[in-house]
Design a protein around this motif. Structure first.
Motif, PDB file in Angstrom:
ATOM      1  N   GLY A 227       1.001  -1.234   0.018  1.00 38.62           N
ATOM      2  CA  GLY A 227      -0.141   0.051  -0.105  1.00 38.62           C
ATOM      3  C   GLY A 227       1.003   1.309  -0.082  1.00 38.62           C
ATOM      4  O   GLY A 227       0.774   2.275  -0.570  1.00 38.62           O
ATOM      5  N   LEU A 228       1.908   1.374   0.999  1.00 38.72           N
ATOM      6  CA  LEU A 228       2.757   2.473   0.982  1.00 38.72           C
ATOM      7  C   LEU A 228       3.288   2.559  -0.414  1.00 38.72           C
ATOM      8  O   LEU A 228       3.623   3.735  -1.247  1.00 38.72           O
ATOM      9  CB  LEU A 228       3.878   2.045   1.857  1.00 38.72           C
ATOM     10  N   PHE A 229       3.964   1.290  -1.084  1.00 34.67           N
ATOM     11  CA  PHE A 229       4.562   1.456  -2.333  1.00 34.67           C
ATOM     12  C   PHE A 229       3.431   1.996  -3.495  1.00 34.67           C
ATOM     13  O   PHE A 229       4.253   2.627  -4.627  1.00 34.67           O
ATOM     14  CB  PHE A 229       4.929   0.217  -2.842  1.00 34.67           C
ATOM     15  N   SER A 230       2.384   1.708  -3.324  1.00 41.00           N
ATOM     16  CA  SER A 230       1.463   2.201  -4.348  1.00 41.00           C
ATOM     17  C   SER A 230       1.238   3.746  -4.399  1.00 41.00           C
ATOM     18  O   SER A 230       0.591   4.309  -5.391  1.00 41.00           O
ATOM     19  CB  SER A 230      -0.246   1.463  -4.131  1.00 41.00           C
ATOM     20  N   ILE A 231       1.694   4.270  -3.345  1.00 44.50           N
ATOM     21  CA  ILE A 231       1.344   5.932  -3.357  1.00 44.50           C
ATOM     22  C   ILE A 231       2.234   6.762  -4.327  1.00 44.50           C
ATOM     23  O   ILE A 231       1.612   7.164  -5.146  1.00 44.50           O
ATOM     24  CB  ILE A 231       1.668   6.451  -1.999  1.00 44.50           C
ATOM     25  N   PRO A 232       3.746   6.499  -4.289  1.00 42.73           N
ATOM     26  CA  PRO A 232       4.457   6.922  -5.317  1.00 42.73           C
ATOM     27  C   PRO A 232       4.320   6.428  -6.824  1.00 42.73           C
ATOM     28  O   PRO A 232       3.953   7.046  -7.859  1.00 42.73           O
ATOM     29  CB  PRO A 232       5.830   6.692  -4.990  1.00 42.73           C
ATOM     30  N   GLU A 233       4.057   5.096  -6.638  1.00 47.10           N
ATOM     31  CA  GLU A 233       3.931   4.591  -8.393  1.00 47.10           C
ATOM     32  C   GLU A 233       2.515   4.859  -8.759  1.00 47.10           C
ATOM     33  O   GLU A 233       2.427   5.215  -9.918  1.00 47.10           O
ATOM     34  CB  GLU A 233       4.001   2.939  -8.176  1.00 47.10           C
ATOM     35  N   GLY A 234       1.512   4.703  -8.118  1.00 51.71           N
ATOM     36  CA  GLY A 234       0.410   4.925  -8.546  1.00 51.71           C
ATOM     37  C   GLY A 234       0.050   6.647  -8.967  1.00 51.71           C
ATOM     38  O   GLY A 234      -0.453   6.575 -10.242  1.00 51.71           O
ATOM     39  N   MET A 235       0.549   7.576  -8.166  1.00 51.77           N
ATOM     40  CA  MET A 235       0.381   8.766  -8.664  1.00 51.77           C
ATOM     41  C   MET A 235       1.621   9.080  -9.818  1.00 51.77           C
ATOM     42  O   MET A 235       1.017  10.041 -10.645  1.00 51.77           O
ATOM     43  CB  MET A 235       0.913   9.770  -7.542  1.00 51.77           C
TER      44      MET A 235
ATOM     45  N   MET B 199       1.123 -14.533   1.771  1.00 51.25           N
ATOM     46  CA  MET B 199       0.998 -15.709   1.979  1.00 51.25           C
ATOM     47  C   MET B 199      -0.282 -16.233   1.401  1.00 51.25           C
ATOM     48  O   MET B 199      -0.746 -17.308   0.858  1.00 51.25           O
ATOM     49  CB  MET B 199       1.092 -16.405   3.495  1.00 51.25           C
ATOM     50  N   THR B 200      -1.376 -15.234   1.353  1.00 50.82           N
ATOM     51  CA  THR B 200      -2.682 -15.749   0.780  1.00 50.82           C
ATOM     52  C   THR B 200      -3.136 -14.523   0.289  1.00 50.82           C
ATOM     53  O   THR B 200      -2.590 -13.438  -0.103  1.00 50.82           O
ATOM     54  CB  THR B 200      -3.727 -16.119   2.087  1.00 50.82           C
ATOM     55  N   ARG B 201      -4.353 -14.643  -0.515  1.00 54.91           N
ATOM     56  CA  ARG B 201      -4.806 -13.555  -1.227  1.00 54.91           C
ATOM     57  C   ARG B 201      -5.281 -12.331  -0.439  1.00 54.91           C
ATOM     58  O   ARG B 201      -5.351 -11.077  -0.853  1.00 54.91           O
ATOM     59  CB  ARG B 201      -6.215 -14.080  -1.953  1.00 54.91           C
ATOM     60  N   TRP B 202      -5.038 -12.522   0.907  1.00 56.60           N
ATOM     61  CA  TRP B 202      -5.461 -11.237   1.903  1.00 56.60           C
ATOM     62  C   TRP B 202      -4.470 -10.412   1.741  1.00 56.60           C
ATOM     63  O   TRP B 202      -4.618  -9.173   2.374  1.00 56.60           O
ATOM     64  CB  TRP B 202      -5.728 -11.800   3.336  1.00 56.60           C
ATOM     65  N   ALA B 203      -3.102 -10.501   1.413  1.00 57.27           N
ATOM     66  CA  ALA B 203      -2.203  -9.669   1.384  1.00 57.27           C
ATOM     67  C   ALA B 203      -2.596  -8.537   0.205  1.00 57.27           C
ATOM     68  O   ALA B 203      -2.321  -7.447   0.519  1.00 57.27           O
ATOM     69  CB  ALA B 203      -0.896 -10.318   0.776  1.00 57.27           C
ATOM     70  N   GLY B 204      -3.163  -8.846  -0.931  1.00 55.79           N
ATOM     71  CA  GLY B 204      -3.710  -7.689  -1.643  1.00 55.79           C
ATOM     72  C   GLY B 204      -4.938  -7.218  -1.016  1.00 55.79           C
ATOM     73  O   GLY B 204      -5.100  -5.874  -1.520  1.00 55.79           O
ATOM     74  N   ILE B 205      -5.873  -7.724  -0.495  1.00 58.43           N
ATOM     75  CA  ILE B 205      -7.133  -6.850   0.159  1.00 58.43           C
ATOM     76  C   ILE B 205      -6.425  -6.075   1.220  1.00 58.43           C
ATOM     77  O   ILE B 205      -6.830  -4.944   1.293  1.00 58.43           O
ATOM     78  CB  ILE B 205      -8.021  -8.058   0.983  1.00 58.43           C
ATOM     79  N   PHE B 206      -5.315  -6.411   1.956  1.00 56.34           N
ATOM     80  CA  PHE B 206      -4.917  -5.361   2.822  1.00 56.34           C
ATOM     81  C   PHE B 206      -4.254  -4.308   2.423  1.00 56.34           C
ATOM     82  O   PHE B 206      -4.263  -3.314   2.762  1.00 56.34           O
ATOM     83  CB  PHE B 206      -3.788  -6.306   3.912  1.00 56.34           C
ATOM     84  N   ALA B 207      -3.469  -4.675   1.213  1.00 55.51           N
ATOM     85  CA  ALA B 207      -2.872  -3.529   0.334  1.00 55.51           C
ATOM     86  C   ALA B 207      -3.866  -2.601   0.313  1.00 55.51           C
ATOM     87  O   ALA B 207      -3.564  -1.162   0.299  1.00 55.51           O
ATOM     88  CB  ALA B 207      -2.215  -3.970  -1.019  1.00 55.51           C
ATOM     89  N   GLY B 208      -5.060  -2.741  -0.437  1.00 56.82           N
ATOM     90  CA  GLY B 208      -6.303  -1.837  -0.834  1.00 56.82           C
ATOM     91  C   GLY B 208      -6.507  -1.209   0.413  1.00 56.82           C
ATOM     92  O   GLY B 208      -6.721   0.103   0.751  1.00 56.82           O
ATOM     93  N   LEU B 209      -6.961  -1.920   1.756  1.00 60.04           N
ATOM     94  CA  LEU B 209      -7.448  -1.434   2.871  1.00 60.04           C
ATOM     95  C   LEU B 209      -6.169  -0.396   3.532  1.00 60.04           C
ATOM     96  O   LEU B 209      -6.583   0.639   4.028  1.00 60.04           O
ATOM     97  CB  LEU B 209      -7.928  -2.325   3.695  1.00 60.04           C
ATOM     98  N   TRP B 210      -5.003  -0.953   3.546  1.00 54.60           N
ATOM     99  CA  TRP B 210      -4.143   0.246   3.992  1.00 54.60           C
ATOM    100  C   TRP B 210      -3.869   1.335   3.245  1.00 54.60           C
ATOM    101  O   TRP B 210      -3.641   2.594   3.751  1.00 54.60           O
ATOM    102  CB  TRP B 210      -2.682  -0.546   3.938  1.00 54.60           C
ATOM    103  N   LEU B 211      -3.936   1.381   1.792  1.00 59.81           N
ATOM    104  CA  LEU B 211      -3.912   2.574   1.106  1.00 59.81           C
ATOM    105  C   LEU B 211      -4.926   3.417   1.349  1.00 59.81           C
ATOM    106  O   LEU B 211      -5.086   4.743   1.576  1.00 59.81           O
ATOM    107  CB  LEU B 211      -3.853   2.032  -0.277  1.00 59.81           C
ATOM    108  N   LEU B 212      -6.338   2.874   1.497  1.00 56.77           N
ATOM    109  CA  LEU B 212      -7.421   3.660   1.980  1.00 56.77           C
ATOM    110  C   LEU B 212      -7.416   4.160   3.137  1.00 56.77           C
ATOM    111  O   LEU B 212      -7.542   5.685   3.373  1.00 56.77           O
ATOM    112  CB  LEU B 212      -8.624   2.581   1.984  1.00 56.77           C
ATOM    113  N   ILE B 213      -6.628   3.569   4.197  1.00 51.94           N
ATOM    114  CA  ILE B 213      -6.561   4.445   5.602  1.00 51.94           C
ATOM    115  C   ILE B 213      -5.374   5.517   5.310  1.00 51.94           C
ATOM    116  O   ILE B 213      -5.741   6.327   6.103  1.00 51.94           O
ATOM    117  CB  ILE B 213      -5.933   3.329   6.554  1.00 51.94           C
ATOM    118  N   ILE B 214      -4.347   5.176   4.510  1.00 51.44           N
ATOM    119  CA  ILE B 214      -3.346   6.385   4.513  1.00 51.44           C
ATOM    120  C   ILE B 214      -3.881   7.642   3.596  1.00 51.44           C
ATOM    121  O   ILE B 214      -3.716   8.615   4.300  1.00 51.44           O
ATOM    122  CB  ILE B 214      -2.242   5.725   3.614  1.00 51.44           C
TER     123      ILE B 214
END
Length: 617
Positions: free
Chosen positions: A84-92, A372-387
């Protein structure tokens, strides 16, 4: 045996058991089986290794888990935070090079990422915005006369991309990606890298080129180097330098982009360096992704482009399943991944997301961070939302030259990552190298949605050209011990004997005319017979092949030559029945059976019997 070695390599292992092969010619890559014997297992269930049985159990376990999210692990939460943190610079950065508002790059990593991870069969795949998709989306909107800043048109495009992906997935067309060859994808990726570099020259140098052509922008920027803004260049170079230094520290390699962004942003803010900031282009709101409604009037102008973007996104994601295996042992499914990415885009389109697809770089970040599971991607979206909701406005302090520097790095990584493929394509064949170069030129000179269709077309044409050269006609001779060996094809059918020929080809229309000159000549009155083996050949015959075969059979009949066909599949027999061949040959068609040797022996005995009867006074 001139002309036979490559055919033996490709076709005969499927055709003949107990065949004695002559030594290959010098320079041939063919390696004969032990003692020249090719064995055929009649019962495929026998001889299954324990590892294969274990793999079967693993697949069964995977099937039981399908459709379930499973249990999240602490590693998934940590991996999601890093991603999620990495998605900030790369996404922008990706949104910026596409001419879109920077916050849209952030929102593209929230809803689409969560939905994609929930439904993907490749459980660790991260669905989000990529550079190729951003540039393709910009190209499609511009070509349609729409403004990339029109959020309704963007929403419509994203949803239509999702519908195209969903349709391909539901129709189980995961194999459609095979039409985009490695050569074409390599040229396309290299072209994308050049487009990225050209697109960020303004951010990295402060000079805005008037050229609309990708290569033209680079040339124009180089010519006007005196017009570059020193501070913008210094910040961009500093960003690349920090990134390079952090990459030297193994534990921080995956965080190099994020660390470079934070360090240089803080330095610019403290030193009060006068460069353009993200907030100068668009505000980053501290809010949830806004609900957006698609502009339905844009559907006609975006239809073709949406399919092109879907192909670009799916082609990029196609290699993730192979390179990132599922931890639970279940198999990836390209068609199911198509469906997941389709749902991600349809859902994301209503929440201000740009078109998205499986991202190899973001997936790599997730896996290297312990997913380890698909939850890593789900958490990535949730963490980015929180940030975004808590400290979103701080993203407005990021200098544009920092994003420009990071994109220069990303463009360079794209090229470096494809160097092995470039070397492979270049070594493979001149046609593959030509396809790669041609696609690269098209990508840098044409709209991207046109370039990907162009590349796929080039792949198909080149495949057809290569496939037309694979077909062969081979002579088989039976020894006193009952073995069948490959022999040189005669120029004409020998008198008073049966000649056994095997057609090793696909029935492809383009190979028929080339093979016309390989058939032995037939002359009347010499009491000959022919066995024509079609086993593993002409599986889906073309009308051209059937017409040619019919003409050959008619000519041989007029010359008094007895003909027996063997190894005929049910599909081919149905085709032969429609054009009258079955009726003409009557019982001289021997269907394909599990016994390869028995099939040939039966056909040979029948041909010999008919030849002898026909030659009797």
């Amino acid at each position: 045996m001139r002309g036979c070695s490559s055919m033996v390599e490709l076709q005969l292992p499927k055709l003949i058991a107990r065949v004695r092969f002559p030594s290959p010619a010098r320079g041939s890559s063919f390696v004969a089986p032990d003692e020249g014997i090719i064995s055929v297992t009649e019962n495929p269930s026998e001889g299954v290794s324990p590892s294969a049985a274990s793999a079967g159990k693993s697949s069964e376990t995977g099937r039981k888990k399908r459709g379930k999210l499973g249990r999240p692990t602490p590693k998934d939460a940590i991996s999601g935070l890093v991603t999620g943190l990495f998605s900030i610079p790369e996404g922008m950065a990706y949104a910026t090079i596409g001419g879109f508002s920077a916050p849209m790059g952030l929102w593209s990593g929230i809803v689409p990422t969560i939905l994609g991870s929930m439904f993907a069969r490749t459980v660790l795949m991260i669905t989000t915005l990529t550079s190729a998709i951003a540039l393709s989306a910009k190209s499609v909107l511009t070509d349609a006369g729409l403004d990339p800043g029109d959020i309704g048109a963007v929403a419509m495009l994203t949803i239509m991309v999702g519908l195209a992906m969903l349709a391909l997935g539901l129709l189980k067309l995961g194999s459609v990606m095979s039409f985009v060859s490695t050569a074409v994808m390599t040229g396309f990726t290299a072209g994308i890298a050049v487009q990225i570099v050209a697109g960020v020259m303004k951010d990295a140098t402060g000079y805005d080129s008037d050229s609309s052509n990708t290569v033209g922008k680079l040339i124009d920027s180089a010519i006007h180097i005196a017009s570059w803004d020193p501070w913008s260049v210094a910040v961009a170079i500093g960003t690349v330098a920090v990134w390079a230094v952090v990459r030297l520290i193994p534990r921080l390699t995956s965080l190099a982009t994020l660390i470079a962004l934070l360090v240089v942003t803080v330095i610019v803010a403290i030193a009060k360096i006068d460069v353009e900031l993200v907030s100068d282009i668009a505000d980053v709101p501290r809010s949830l992704p806004p609900l957006t409604l698609p502009d339905l009037s844009a559907i006609p102008s975006l239809a073709v482009g949406a399919v092109a973007i879907a192909l670009v996104a799916l082609a990029q994601a196609a290699g993730i399943g192979a390179s990132v295996p599922n931890p639970d042992g279940s198999r990836s499914d390209a068609s199911k991944d198509f469906t997941a990415q389709g749902l991600a885009n349809i859902g994301g389109g209503f929440f201000a997301a740009l078109p998205t697809g499986g991202s190899l770089s973001r997936t790599g970040i997730a896996t290297s961070s312990g997913a380890m599971t698909r939850w890593a991607g789900i958490f990535a979206g949730l963490w980015l939302l929180i940030i975004v909701v808590t400290i979103g406005p701080l993203a407005g302090l990021i200098p544009m030259p920092v994003i420009g520097g990071l994109l220069l790095v990303i463009g360079g990584e794209l090229v470096v990552g494809r160097i092995p493929d470039m070397k492979l394509v270049w070594r493979t064949s001149a046609l593959s190298a030509f396809a790669m170069v041609l696609t690269f030129v098209a990508t840098t000179g044409l709209p991207l949605q046109v370039a990907i269709f162009f590349g796929a077309g080039v792949s198909i044409v080149l495949y057809a050209a290569q496939a037309s050269k694979q077909g062969r006609i081979v002579r088989l001779i039976r020894s006193d011990t009952g073995d069948w060996s490959v022999a040189e094809l005669p120029t004409s059918f020998p008198e008073n004997q049966t000649t056994v020929l095997h057609y090793a080809g696909s029935g492809f229309f383009a190979e028929v005319n080339r093979l016309e000159s390989e058939w032995p000549e037939a002359t009347s009155g010499h009491h000959a017979a022919i066995v024509l083996s079609l086993r593993e050949g002409a599986g889906i015959p073309s009308a051209t092949f059937l017409k040619s075969l019919d003409a050959k059979l008619e000519k041989w009949h007029q010359d008094g030559i007895e003909v027996v066909l063997c190894g005929v599949s049910d599909t081919l027999r149905d085709h032969l029945a429609k054009d009258g061949t079955v009726k003409r040959l009557s019982d001289a068609i021997i269907p394909q059976t599990p016994s390869i040797i028995g099939n040939l022996d039966a056909a040979y005995e029948l041909a010999e019997q008919r030849r002898t009867e026909n030659s009797a006074p």
